[in-house]
Design an enzyme around this catalytic site. Structure first.
Site, short mmCIF file in Angstrom:
data_model
loop_
_atom_site.label_atom_id
_atom_site.label_comp_id
_atom_site.label_asym_id
_atom_site.label_seq_id
_atom_site.Cartn_x
_atom_site.Cartn_y
_atom_site.Cartn_z
N SER A 130 31.92 107.13 63.45
CA SER A 130 32.61 105.86 63.69
C SER A 130 33.29 105.85 65.05
O SER A 130 33.75 106.88 65.54
CB SER A 130 33.66 105.61 62.61
OG SER A 130 34.37 104.43 62.94
N LYS A 184 31.96 107.22 55.05
CA LYS A 184 31.78 106.27 56.16
C LYS A 184 31.65 104.83 55.62
O LYS A 184 32.18 103.88 56.23
CB LYS A 184 30.55 106.64 56.99
CG LYS A 184 30.21 105.63 58.11
CD LYS A 184 31.33 105.54 59.13
CE LYS A 184 31.07 104.73 60.37
NZ LYS A 184 30.40 103.49 60.37
N HIS A 187 35.02 103.67 54.83
CA HIS A 187 35.65 103.33 56.13
C HIS A 187 35.26 101.92 56.54
O HIS A 187 36.10 101.11 56.94
CB HIS A 187 35.21 104.35 57.19
CG HIS A 187 35.51 103.91 58.60
ND1 HIS A 187 34.76 102.95 59.26
CD2 HIS A 187 36.49 104.26 59.46
CE1 HIS A 187 35.27 102.75 60.46
NE2 HIS A 187 36.32 103.53 60.60
N ASN A 188 33.97 101.63 56.44
CA ASN A 188 33.51 100.31 56.89
C ASN A 188 34.04 99.19 56.00
O ASN A 188 34.37 98.11 56.48
CB ASN A 188 31.98 100.27 56.96
CG ASN A 188 31.48 100.89 58.26
OD1 ASN A 188 32.05 101.85 58.75
ND2 ASN A 188 30.41 100.34 58.80
N GLU A 191 37.38 98.67 57.11
CA GLU A 191 37.28 97.99 58.42
C GLU A 191 37.13 96.47 58.21
O GLU A 191 37.83 95.67 58.83
CB GLU A 191 36.08 98.57 59.18
CG GLU A 191 35.66 97.84 60.45
CD GLU A 191 34.36 98.44 61.02
OE1 GLU A 191 34.28 99.67 61.18
OE2 GLU A 191 33.43 97.66 61.31
N ARG A 287 33.14 86.95 54.85
CA ARG A 287 32.06 86.95 55.87
C ARG A 287 30.88 86.11 55.39
O ARG A 287 30.26 85.38 56.17
CB ARG A 287 31.58 88.37 56.15
CG ARG A 287 32.55 89.12 56.99
CD ARG A 287 31.87 90.11 57.90
NE ARG A 287 32.89 91.00 58.42
CZ ARG A 287 32.65 92.02 59.23
NH1 ARG A 287 31.42 92.27 59.61
NH2 ARG A 287 33.63 92.77 59.66
#
Ligand code: 6PG
Length: 469
Positions: A130, A184, A187-188, A191, A287
């Site tokens: 990242s 990960k 994490h995203n 994010e 989104r």
């Protein structure tokens, strides 16, 4: 020909940056891209690092250029391209060689590839990286998964190229198989949530408080000097203050957000694990809604625009900061709880404090608060962030601001899905007597599913609605 320490396949933005980072840290690196002119152009533009780079034209040349046992990093698009690359490399490699997938792979694919590697060879690591282009070039956060011995073999390179937090490398082995790519993905997801909560607060200031983009940027700058200090707040200040001629840049950017799907993976996995991550779910939902621009415009034409200006003094900037602090703590509490659930389900022993530490620098969600989270998770591994004393104190102080922000948003048509989801989760998680007794009664009424009683022992009990079942 120089014998390179390590190899890298895929010289797109991330691969090229990672290769330069590796060379800069003193490791000779052999590179290959399926378009030879890209490989040659990459080496030609490597400047001082030119002597450390071995540009190869075929996969066989690449393999021949790396010292044994070889380690080759793949930085190709996640999905079938990774499998194709592994298939192409396999006949050229020795069983002890190591392929490292550094793309944004779905961790289920990484699990599968790790299993295949055990049968067919060579060795395999899945590695979440990242920090975007800048991070890859100067110090990403690295989350590794696979056999620990394989990680240890390449750890000197990975630690050298990673970001450092007060001198400590942000590169950690997370566990077997897809553990690194799973971390990960979380994490995203976080994010997405951090970005969405910032966007929601931006909306309150823009639509509710009629603040100009530059004024909003100044608020984010101010927050970046306090508990909210983070890369995402910092860049939100920067983009708010940027101009396009006389106009704020933000004012001319279309409100339709893209996504590559990693946030969605996190949400799907959380649902599979029955782990509640409503802030992240709301961020992914937002989104998706943002992409439906035409429908949103039709909605506005039919019902009128939702956001209404706030009455003067309806909400203070300080309350908005508190809302962000509370929202962030609640979001991370959910993210870490998801990691705990996955750890149990997949037989990993995911190291919570180490995960918080590896996110302190280099990655997109890096922030000061992550250091406090690492400490809290170390001191109270069993309690989760919401109940850890340090964050419980912060929540007591910040939730009133979150509640005021959400309530004002609801009253004035300012949609705050992620912040609202965080608050609802917090309220649910501190309600000892919930409303699920109603759900149990309904389930028993239409399906004889049975329930437990507060006043009697036993399971599978039924209500007095027999005649209607
Ligand atoms: C990182 C980022 C990165 C991500 C894109 C944005 O950690 O460096 O998470 O991996 O893929 O920058 O992803 P979306 O296109 O899904 O927003």
């Amino acid at each position: 020909m120089t014998t390179a320490h390590i190899g890298l396949i895929g010289l797109g933005t991330m691969g090229a940056s990672l290769a330069l980072n590796i060379a800069e840290k003193g490791f000779d690196i052999a590179v290959w891209n399926r378009t030879t002119s890209v490989t040659q152009g990459f080496k030609a533009q490597a400047g001082d690092l030119f002597p450390r780079i071995v540009a190869t034209e075929t996969l066989a040349d690449l393999v021949a250029a790396i010292e044994k046992p070889r380690a080759i990093i793949l930085m190709v698009p996640a999905g079938p391209a990774v499998d194709q690359q592994i298939e192409a490399l396999r006949p050229l490699l020795d069983p002890d060689d190591l392929i490292i997938d550094a793309g944004n792979a779905n961790f289920h694919d990484t699990n599968r590839r790790a299993e295949e590697a055990k049968v067919k060879g060579p060795r395999f690591l899945g590695m979440g990286v990242s920090g975007g282009e800048e991070g890859a070039r100067h110090g990403p956060s690295i989350m590794g998964g696979g056999e620990k011995a394989d990680w240890d073999r390449v750890a000197p390179v990975l630690e050298a190229i990673s970001a450092k937090y007060q001198g400590i490398p942000c590169a950690t082995w997370m566990g077997q198989g897809g553990a690194g790519h799973f971390v990960k993905a979380v994490h995203n997801g976080i994010e997405y949530a951090d970005m969405q909560m910032i966007a929601e607060i931006y909306g309150v200031m823009r639509d509710g408080m009629a603040m100009k983009a530059a004024e909003i940027g100044a608020v984010f700058d101010q927050w970046n000097a306090g508990p909210l200090q983070s890369y995402l707040i910092e860049i939100s200040a920067a983009v708010s203050k940027a101009t396009d001629g006389a106009r704020p840049m933000l004012d001319v950017i279309l409100d339709k957000a893209g996504q590559k799907g990693t946030g969605r993976w996190t949400v799907i996995e959380a649902q599979n694990l029955a782990a509640p991550i409503p802030v992240i779910e709301a961020a992914v939902m937002a989104r998706n809604v943002s992409a439906r621009l035409d429908e949103r415009r039709e909605g506005e034409a039919m019902f009128g625009a939702a956001p209404q200006p706030l009455a003067k003094d309806a909400l203070s900037i300080a309350a908005l900061e508190q809302a962000m602090i509370a929202g962030k703590i609640l979001c991370y509490a959910q993210g870490f709880a998801l990691i705990v659930a996955a750890s149990h389900e997949f037989g990993w022993d995911l190291p919570l404090p180490a995960i918080a530490r590896v996110w302190r620098e280099g990655c997109i969600i890096r922030s000061t608060m992550l250091n406090d989270m690492a400490t809290a998770l170390e001191q109270h591994p069993e309690r989760g962030l919401m109940l850890a004393p340090f964050f419980a104190d912060h929540l007591r102080a910040a939730v009133p601001g979150l509640r005021a922000t959400v309530a004002t948003g609801v009253a004035n048509g300012l949609a705050l899905p992620a912040l609202s989801a965080g608050l609802a989760w917090f309220d649910m998680m501190r309600t000892g007597r919930s409303t699920a007794n109603m759900i149990q009664a309904q389930r028993d009424f239409f399906g004889a599913h049975g329930f437990e009683r507060l006043d009697l022992p036993g399971t599978g009990l039924h209500g007095p609605w027999g005649g209607h079942m």
